[in-house]
Design a protein around this motif. Sequence first.
Motif: not given
Length: 304
Positions: A10-17
Amino acid sequence: MYKFSEYYIRPEPLYLMNSLLKSIFIVLFPAFAVFAMIDSFWYVLNTGITLLHITHLLTAASIVFFFSRIYIKPIPRTDSVLKPYTFSIFLGCLLASLALSLEEGVVFRLSCTIFNIILTLGWIIYLVWYSYFQKRNPDHNDILKVGKTLPLLTFENSKKEIVTTERFAGTPSIFMFYRGNWCPFCMAQIKEIINQHEELTKRNINTIFISSQPHGFSKKLAKKYPLDFQFLVDINCNVAKQLNIFTEYGLPFGFQIFGFKSDMILPTVVITDSNEKIIYTNETDQYRSRPEPSILLKIIDENV
């Protein structure tokens, strides 16, 4: 059987944002352009033609025309900066800034200037941010390297029957992973490849189209193109995760009401020979850039 989650990190939160912001942007930006176009057109009708309102209309209408065109008459690819549209949008913004000095006595509308600036900035953001798949680098995807054997992949057909890549062994194959029926560039790319049916048949090539959308949408495509093509479904994006061509929140915000899922496959083309060895991959980093059929046929002719 479908559990390939161990392949997916799972990508880091910034990438998902970033992905979530993109899904919202691509809905709000064209909607704002439509609003701005209606606003400028209404003022032209009610106050007469002025340079200020015409330039406002030019900027907004250029954006609306682009997004309308790709859905009314889908195209498989564009140039990276969309030159004609970018020229007219920048021209509209420039002339709007000069309107005050060129048209003395015309009532100044601050909203026209603000709309022009927002639309122009939005267009730049669309070109340099939205159009690209961040962090997508084919050199970093060891699974789809040319020369490697394609791993065993499991899908479902329109009847929800299990289909694996073993079914296509012994014959060269083109695997085209697409985002869904909602994506005009994907639909144009599929049509473009299907138009090469005779050439593909001559070469005895399996052509498989794969998305993670619900079965009903793939079934519609299969009925639309009743030839020797396979339209398969990647359940829960398990294969996309397995091949590292998966993205979260890739669907434009709100399209869920039509039955599509938020997560999806990134546009990818893989060609294998009769031994299931990968001879070509295209993992485009820009959603408006897709390989031409002539390139795919050339690869096949040179390697199969």
